[in-house]
Motif scaffolding. Structure first.
Motif, PDB file in Angstrom:
ATOM      1  N   HIS A 188       0.878  -1.179   0.000  1.00 21.67           N
ATOM      2  CA  HIS A 188       0.000   0.000   0.000  1.00 21.67           C
ATOM      3  C   HIS A 188       0.911   1.224   0.000  1.00 21.67           C
ATOM      4  O   HIS A 188       1.678   1.433   0.931  1.00 21.67           O
ATOM      5  CB  HIS A 188      -0.866  -0.048   1.254  1.00 21.67           C
ATOM      6  CG  HIS A 188      -1.851   1.060   1.361  1.00 21.67           C
ATOM      7  ND1 HIS A 188      -1.729   2.074   2.282  1.00 21.67           N
ATOM      8  CD2 HIS A 188      -2.976   1.320   0.663  1.00 21.67           C
ATOM      9  CE1 HIS A 188      -2.761   2.904   2.152  1.00 21.67           C
ATOM     10  NE2 HIS A 188      -3.524   2.473   1.178  1.00 21.67           N
ATOM     11  N   ASP A 192      -3.755   6.296   4.866  1.00 21.24           N
ATOM     12  CA  ASP A 192      -5.212   6.379   4.991  1.00 21.24           C
ATOM     13  C   ASP A 192      -5.558   7.171   6.249  1.00 21.24           C
ATOM     14  O   ASP A 192      -5.122   6.830   7.345  1.00 21.24           O
ATOM     15  CB  ASP A 192      -5.818   4.974   5.098  1.00 21.24           C
ATOM     16  CG  ASP A 192      -5.648   4.170   3.808  1.00 21.24           C
ATOM     17  OD1 ASP A 192      -5.755   4.781   2.724  1.00 21.24           O
ATOM     18  OD2 ASP A 192      -5.398   2.958   3.896  1.00 21.24           O
ATOM     19  N   HIS A 267     -12.830   7.224   4.322  1.00 18.57           N
ATOM     20  CA  HIS A 267     -11.456   7.614   4.672  1.00 18.57           C
ATOM     21  C   HIS A 267     -10.826   8.310   3.476  1.00 18.57           C
ATOM     22  O   HIS A 267     -11.314   8.198   2.356  1.00 18.57           O
ATOM     23  CB  HIS A 267     -10.620   6.406   5.106  1.00 18.57           C
ATOM     24  CG  HIS A 267     -10.224   5.454   4.011  1.00 18.57           C
ATOM     25  ND1 HIS A 267     -11.069   4.511   3.482  1.00 18.57           N
ATOM     26  CD2 HIS A 267      -9.064   5.306   3.341  1.00 18.57           C
ATOM     27  CE1 HIS A 267     -10.447   3.825   2.549  1.00 18.57           C
ATOM     28  NE2 HIS A 267      -9.226   4.287   2.418  1.00 18.57           N
ATOM     29  N   HIS A 269      -7.578   8.339   1.180  1.00 22.98           N
ATOM     30  CA  HIS A 269      -6.363   7.641   0.757  1.00 22.98           C
ATOM     31  C   HIS A 269      -5.514   8.706   0.079  1.00 22.98           C
ATOM     32  O   HIS A 269      -5.904   9.276  -0.929  1.00 22.98           O
ATOM     33  CB  HIS A 269      -6.780   6.517  -0.203  1.00 22.98           C
ATOM     34  CG  HIS A 269      -5.661   5.843  -0.943  1.00 22.98           C
ATOM     35  ND1 HIS A 269      -5.206   4.572  -0.632  1.00 22.98           N
ATOM     36  CD2 HIS A 269      -4.930   6.245  -2.012  1.00 22.98           C
ATOM     37  CE1 HIS A 269      -4.247   4.233  -1.488  1.00 22.98           C
ATOM     38  NE2 HIS A 269      -4.051   5.228  -2.325  1.00 22.98           N
TER      39      HIS A 269
HETATM   40 ZN   LIG Z   1      -5.539   3.464   1.077  1.00 21.84          ZN
END
Ligand SMILES: [Zn+2]
Length: 291
Positions: A188, A192, A267, A269
């Motif tokens: 990733h 986040d 959320h 990102h």
């Molecule tokens: Zn993310």
């Protein structure tokens, strides 16, 4: 005879050493910091140069893109999250009107850092994509890669970067090795921020809106071009309030937090890209550049 050969070799070595010392003396180069971690961001300062000096270089196999800064020239250095740790070569070349071109080279130490492992469970239907969705996701990935290869030749940002959302909790997830329904996935490469849907999302610094899209994975997204290969991406937005090509200022609202695309809840990102390097947004927030 042997002595003469040794003397010649010694003389050659002295010349080589003084050329190296001269090159180092000629250009005053400071790395901030001297060592960088995977995903890290720093900057290199070539001091005492005229504004119109031509400066170019590379570090760890990626080009450095310089801009006039504090009586010299500077470049932001970003270390891709999947770089091999160790000492990587750098070089800088300077050409100034009426002067002999100068070069310098050295090694930049890149160090490992721990990354979390995240195990996620999603409905299998969201994980196994049908061929049409698979193709769509591939086209969307390629669109981002193409955008990140586009280098705007001037710096559009100024001063420190600001966090893009007022969230109660510190953000998580950069570099996380993701195991999705038991299968390892690509790391990733963003952070986040958990925040309620509708929370304003702001531009981390000034720049130009380079992309506005609705992607399968990332949902509604905005990408801001900050110039010289630096981009920030804001994804899973409920809404976007800017248009492509629009100039934005640091702290300007560009949209609102949502859960669009593949998201388990509302959320933000937030990703940062420098050329082809995927870098840690929190490292960008800590970048100590005054102007
Ligand atoms: Zn993310």
């Amino acid at each position: 005879m042997r002595q003469a050969a040794a003397a010649a070799l010694f003389a050659a070595l002295v010349v080589a050493v003084s050329v190296a010392a001269l090159a180092a003396e000629n250009l005053e180069i400071v790395w901030h910091p001297a060592r960088l971690a995977l995903g890290g961001v720093g900057w290199v300062h070539v001091k005492s140069l005229s504004d119109d000096a031509m400066v170019e270089g590379s570090a760890a196999g990626r080009p450095l893109r310089f801009f006039p800064y504090a009586g010299g020239h500077a470049a932001v250095v970003g270390i891709d999250v999947e770089t091999r740790p160790g000492a990587h070569p750098w070089r800088v070349a300077v050409a100034e009107q009426g002067r002999t071109p100068r070069t310098a080279a050295g090694r930049l130490v890149i160090v490992r850092r721990p990354f979390p492992v995240q195990r996620l469970t999603l409905p299998q239907a969201m994980v196994d994509l049908d061929p049409a969705t698979e193709r769509r996701a591939a086209v969307e990935r390629e669109a981002l890669v193409t955008l990140y290869r586009t280098i705007t030749p001037e710096r559009l940002w100024r001063g420190r970067f600001t966090r893009p959302v007022a969230a109660a909790e510190p953000p998580t997830g950069f570099g996380a090795r993701r195991i999705l329904n038991g299968r390892p996935r690509a790391p990733h490469t963003a952070v986040d921020y958990t925040a309620p849907a509708g929370t304003p999302v702001v531009a981390a610094n000034s720049g130009r809106v380079a992309m506005l899209a609705d992607f399968f994975f990332l949902g509604r997204l905005v990408v801001i071009d900050h110039g010289l290969g630096l981009y920030t991406l804001y994804a899973h937005l409920e809404s976007a309030s800017v248009g492509v090509g629009e100039r934005v200022d640091r702290g300007q609202t560009i949209g609102a937090v949502g859960a669009t695309g593949r998201a388990t809840g509302p959320h933000l990102h937030w990703g940062v890209q420098l050329g082809a390097a995927r870098i840690d947004p929190l490292a960008l927030l800590a970048l100590p550049v005054a102007d």
